[in-house]
Design a protein around this motif. Structure first.
Motif, PDB file in Angstrom:
ATOM      1  N   ASP A   1      -6.827  -8.053  24.634  1.00  0.00           N
ATOM      2  CA  ASP A   1      -6.126  -7.381  25.777  1.00  0.00           C
ATOM      3  C   ASP A   1      -7.252  -6.847  26.600  1.00  0.00           C
ATOM      4  OD1 ASP A   1      -4.612  -6.563  27.750  1.00  0.00           O
ATOM      5  OD2 ASP A   1      -3.420  -5.272  26.683  1.00  0.00           O
ATOM      6  N   ILE A   2      -7.990  -7.380  27.573  1.00  0.00           N
ATOM      7  CA  ILE A   2      -9.175  -6.808  28.105  1.00  0.00           C
ATOM      8  C   ILE A   2      -8.589  -5.854  29.259  1.00  0.00           C
ATOM      9  CG2 ILE A   2      -9.276  -8.438  30.068  1.00  0.00           C
ATOM     10  CD1 ILE A   2     -12.447  -8.169  29.619  1.00  0.00           C
ATOM     11  N   ILE A   3      -7.225  -6.088  29.650  1.00  0.00           N
ATOM     12  CA  ILE A   3      -6.701  -5.172  30.767  1.00  0.00           C
ATOM     13  C   ILE A   3      -6.329  -3.685  30.176  1.00  0.00           C
ATOM     14  CG2 ILE A   3      -4.700  -4.838  32.243  1.00  0.00           C
ATOM     15  CD1 ILE A   3      -4.636  -7.958  32.370  1.00  0.00           C
TER      16      ILE A   3
ATOM     17  N   CYS B   1     -14.609 -12.506  25.635  1.00  0.00           N
ATOM     18  CA  CYS B   1     -13.638 -13.381  25.696  1.00  0.00           C
ATOM     19  C   CYS B   1     -12.373 -12.489  25.727  1.00  0.00           C
ATOM     20  CB  CYS B   1     -13.479 -14.167  24.674  1.00  0.00           C
ATOM     21  SG  CYS B   1     -11.959 -15.228  24.268  1.00  0.00           S
ATOM     22  N   ASN B   2     -11.283 -12.778  26.522  1.00  0.00           N
ATOM     23  CA  ASN B   2     -10.005 -12.153  26.407  1.00  0.00           C
ATOM     24  C   ASN B   2      -9.038 -13.206  25.811  1.00  0.00           C
ATOM     25  OD1 ASN B   2      -7.953 -10.222  26.870  1.00  0.00           O
ATOM     26  ND2 ASN B   2      -7.381 -10.957  28.618  1.00  0.00           N
ATOM     27  N   HIS B   3      -8.831 -13.270  24.583  1.00  0.00           N
ATOM     28  CA  HIS B   3      -8.116 -14.313  23.909  1.00  0.00           C
ATOM     29  C   HIS B   3      -6.608 -14.376  23.820  1.00  0.00           C
ATOM     30  CE1 HIS B   3      -7.610 -11.985  20.244  1.00  0.00           C
ATOM     31  NE2 HIS B   3      -8.678 -11.684  20.153  1.00  0.00           N
ATOM     32  N   ARG B   4      -6.218 -12.929  24.336  1.00  0.00           N
ATOM     33  CA  ARG B   4      -4.732 -13.037  24.503  1.00  0.00           C
ATOM     34  C   ARG B   4      -3.963 -13.246  23.539  1.00  0.00           C
ATOM     35  NH1 ARG B   4      -4.723 -16.645  30.083  1.00  0.00           N
ATOM     36  NH2 ARG B   4      -6.568 -15.585  30.973  1.00  0.00           N
ATOM     37  N   ASP B   5      -4.351 -13.063  21.959  1.00  0.00           N
ATOM     38  CA  ASP B   5      -3.740 -13.174  20.798  1.00  0.00           C
ATOM     39  C   ASP B   5      -3.312 -14.581  20.840  1.00  0.00           C
ATOM     40  OD1 ASP B   5      -3.765 -11.229  18.865  1.00  0.00           O
ATOM     41  OD2 ASP B   5      -2.055 -10.129  19.915  1.00  0.00           O
ATOM     42  N   ASN B   6      -4.077 -15.560  21.414  1.00  0.00           N
ATOM     43  CA  ASN B   6      -4.021 -17.116  21.094  1.00  0.00           C
ATOM     44  C   ASN B   6      -5.341 -17.505  20.270  1.00  0.00           C
ATOM     45  OD1 ASN B   6      -4.421 -19.761  21.331  1.00  0.00           O
ATOM     46  ND2 ASN B   6      -3.104 -19.744  23.570  1.00  0.00           N
ATOM     47  N   VAL B   7      -5.128 -17.925  19.162  1.00  0.00           N
ATOM     48  CA  VAL B   7      -6.095 -18.093  18.273  1.00  0.00           C
ATOM     49  C   VAL B   7      -6.817 -19.380  18.544  1.00  0.00           C
ATOM     50  CG1 VAL B   7      -4.692 -19.411  16.547  1.00  0.00           C
ATOM     51  CG2 VAL B   7      -6.591 -18.084  15.580  1.00  0.00           C
ATOM     52  N   GLU B   8      -6.174 -20.089  19.303  1.00  0.00           N
ATOM     53  CA  GLU B   8      -6.970 -21.403  19.679  1.00  0.00           C
ATOM     54  C   GLU B   8      -7.923 -20.954  20.679  1.00  0.00           C
ATOM     55  OE1 GLU B   8      -6.971 -24.386  18.067  1.00  0.00           O
ATOM     56  OE2 GLU B   8      -5.209 -23.760  16.677  1.00  0.00           O
ATOM     57  N   ARG B   9      -7.565 -20.122  21.557  1.00  0.00           N
ATOM     58  CA  ARG B   9      -8.342 -19.661  22.725  1.00  0.00           C
ATOM     59  C   ARG B   9      -9.672 -19.105  22.089  1.00  0.00           C
ATOM     60  NH1 ARG B   9      -7.617 -18.474  28.202  1.00  0.00           N
ATOM     61  NH2 ARG B   9      -8.815 -16.756  28.773  1.00  0.00           N
TER      62      ARG B   9
ATOM     63  N   ASP C   1      13.448  -0.220  14.911  1.00  0.00           N
ATOM     64  CA  ASP C   1      12.210  -0.780  14.670  1.00  0.00           C
ATOM     65  C   ASP C   1      11.897  -2.183  15.782  1.00  0.00           C
ATOM     66  OD1 ASP C   1       9.741  -1.413  14.108  1.00  0.00           O
ATOM     67  OD2 ASP C   1      10.053  -1.824  11.839  1.00  0.00           O
ATOM     68  N   ILE C   2      11.376  -2.034  16.801  1.00  0.00           N
ATOM     69  CA  ILE C   2      11.129  -3.304  17.699  1.00  0.00           C
ATOM     70  C   ILE C   2       9.859  -3.660  17.587  1.00  0.00           C
ATOM     71  CG2 ILE C   2      11.478  -3.906  19.885  1.00  0.00           C
ATOM     72  CD1 ILE C   2      13.470  -1.572  20.253  1.00  0.00           C
ATOM     73  N   PRO C   3       9.423  -4.830  17.107  1.00  0.00           N
ATOM     74  CA  PRO C   3       8.036  -5.147  16.829  1.00  0.00           C
ATOM     75  C   PRO C   3       7.504  -5.923  18.471  1.00  0.00           C
ATOM     76  CG  PRO C   3       9.578  -6.563  15.847  1.00  0.00           C
ATOM     77  CD  PRO C   3      10.302  -5.409  16.234  1.00  0.00           C
ATOM     78  N   GLU C   4       6.299  -6.215  18.215  1.00  0.00           N
ATOM     79  CA  GLU C   4       5.610  -7.064  19.147  1.00  0.00           C
ATOM     80  C   GLU C   4       5.486  -6.384  20.475  1.00  0.00           C
ATOM     81  OE1 GLU C   4       4.302 -10.064  18.143  1.00  0.00           O
ATOM     82  OE2 GLU C   4       5.091  -9.121  16.151  1.00  0.00           O
ATOM     83  N   LEU C   5       5.801  -5.457  20.836  1.00  0.00           N
ATOM     84  CA  LEU C   5       5.707  -4.837  22.201  1.00  0.00           C
ATOM     85  C   LEU C   5       4.200  -4.522  22.215  1.00  0.00           C
ATOM     86  CD1 LEU C   5       8.940  -2.558  22.222  1.00  0.00           C
ATOM     87  CD2 LEU C   5       8.737  -4.792  22.919  1.00  0.00           C
ATOM     88  N   MET C   6       3.565  -4.745  23.547  1.00  0.00           N
ATOM     89  CA  MET C   6       2.298  -4.226  23.585  1.00  0.00           C
ATOM     90  C   MET C   6       1.697  -3.783  24.893  1.00  0.00           C
ATOM     91  SD  MET C   6       0.843  -5.275  20.652  1.00  0.00           S
ATOM     92  CE  MET C   6      -0.847  -5.268  20.856  1.00  0.00           C
ATOM     93  N   THR C   7       2.493  -4.021  25.819  1.00  0.00           N
ATOM     94  CA  THR C   7       2.106  -3.540  27.165  1.00  0.00           C
ATOM     95  C   THR C   7       3.100  -2.755  28.051  1.00  0.00           C
ATOM     96  OG1 THR C   7       3.383  -5.341  28.235  1.00  0.00           O
ATOM     97  CG2 THR C   7       1.316  -6.146  27.351  1.00  0.00           C
TER      98      THR C   7
END
Length: 355
Positions: free
Chosen positions: A82-84, A109-117, A229-235
């Motif tokens: 997350d380069i932002i 590289c900003n891979h955005r948690d996309n492992v293929e990227r 407990d709410i997972p996955e929130l990042m922004t």
């Protein structure tokens, strides 16, 4: 035949070489090469003189040819999710300061948690024969793919997130300890219903901060499985969207430990729009202590995880490997600091000014 700008009889069309500049200035070709790469090994006055001469005669440093001679490209790849996020901007600033002082260029590289990227970026780096890789790994990164790089002698340093089983040094904040510290603070303030909002639990960061929250609750006799407990929130957008979910629960929490400052800074105005005042009505904490966290209303209680130190350590580890040093596969944990501010008072108490 006309004389060129160097004052010799070099025929037009002949490619200028490092030796031409070296002979003209009375220095070695190695000195010229180092100067054109901005190496600190050459005095600044000499560097300026050499670069000015190269500019006058139109000499362009051939990095590809140099890399064939030295087996070095002076390129280090840096990949994050997350380069932002201003937290990573602070890491980049210190990391680049160290790398550029040693003549290294940084490819980001900003891979955005996309492992293929992420994998595509790493493949491109290897095709360009980069000297090393600093990786804040994507969720889904395996130890095997990192070990394939290190087994080929490619320097790799993991940063902010580690990957279990990877044969590479790693540097990050002590996220479990930070999660414990901020949860214990909320408990000491009298909170017994403390939600956690965010964190990708497939990453070491999300897993460890959640583990710290759970550990502190359990130590206080509070069952973490009875808490929200709410997972996955990042922004910030995630924080805004999570606020109604937290407010709509049967027994509303009196405090929310957010995974990072972005989630907290998105959640606080959303709570306020719903008529719930962050601080006196519901305590909110963040993590990372990004620029601006202290200047919000209320000022945000958070964990300082020292991104400048993480960036410097990561740069030092990769440079040592590039220089041929054998670096152990050690996890370097940076101790966190708790920053107590107005957003985390005891239930019903206002510490900051009212809007």
């Amino acid at each position: 035949m006309p004389r060129d700008e160097m004052g010799d009889d070099t025929p037009r069309g002949k490619r200028l070489t490092l030796s031409d500049i070296a002979d003209r200035l009375g220095v070695s070709t190695a000195t010229v090469s180092l100067a054109l790469r901005d190496s600190p090994l050459v005095a600044s006055a000499t560097r300026d003189k050499i670069k000015e001469m190269a500019r006058q005669v139109g000499y362009i440093y051939n990095r590809s040819a140099a890399s064939l001679r030295t087996a070095k490209t002076q390129i280090v790849g840096v990949a994050v999710h997350d380069i932002i996020n201003p937290y990573f901007a602070e890491i980049f600033r210190s990391l680049e300061d160290v790398l550029e002082a040693q003549g290294q260029m940084v490819f980001i590289c900003n891979h955005r948690d996309n492992v293929e990227r992420q994998r595509a970026f790493v493949d491109a780096l290897m095709q360009h024969r980069a000297d090393g890789l600093i990786l804040c790994s994507s969720v889904g990164t395996t130890a095997d793919e990192i070990n394939r790089l290190t087994d080929q002698g490619i320097p790799v340093t993991l940063m902010c997130r580690d990957v279990e089983g990877a044969r590479a040094p790693a540097v990050r904040g002590d996220d479990e300890l930070g999660g414990e510290m901020i949860t214990r603070h909320l408990i000491a303030q009298g909170h017994r219903h403390i939600a956690m909002a965010g964190g990708r639990r497939g990453s070491s960061t999300g897993r460890d901060r959640n583990a710290g929250w759970r550990k502190a609750l359990a130590e206080a006799g509070i069952d973490p499985d009875t808490q929200i407990d709410i997972p996955e929130l990042m922004t910030q957008a995630d924080g805004r969207e999570a606020a109604p979910r937290i407010l709509s629960t049967g027994e509303r929490p009196t405090a929310v430990m957010c995974f990072n400052d972005l989630v907290a800074l998105g959640m606080m105005p959303a709570l306020r729009r719903a008529g719930v005042e962050p601080g006196p009505d519901i305590a909110v904490t963040g993590y990372d202590d990004v620029d601006g966290a202290a200047s919000r209303t209320p000022s945000l209680t958070t964990i300082a995880s020292h991104p400048d130190e993480i960036g410097r350590r990561a740069a030092d580890l990769i440079l040592r490997q590039i220089g041929g040093e054998r670096v152990s596969n050690t996890l370097h944990l940076i101790p966190p600091d708790l920053k107590i501010r107005d957003s985390s008072p005891p239930p019903g108490v206002r510490l900051g000014s009212k809007l």
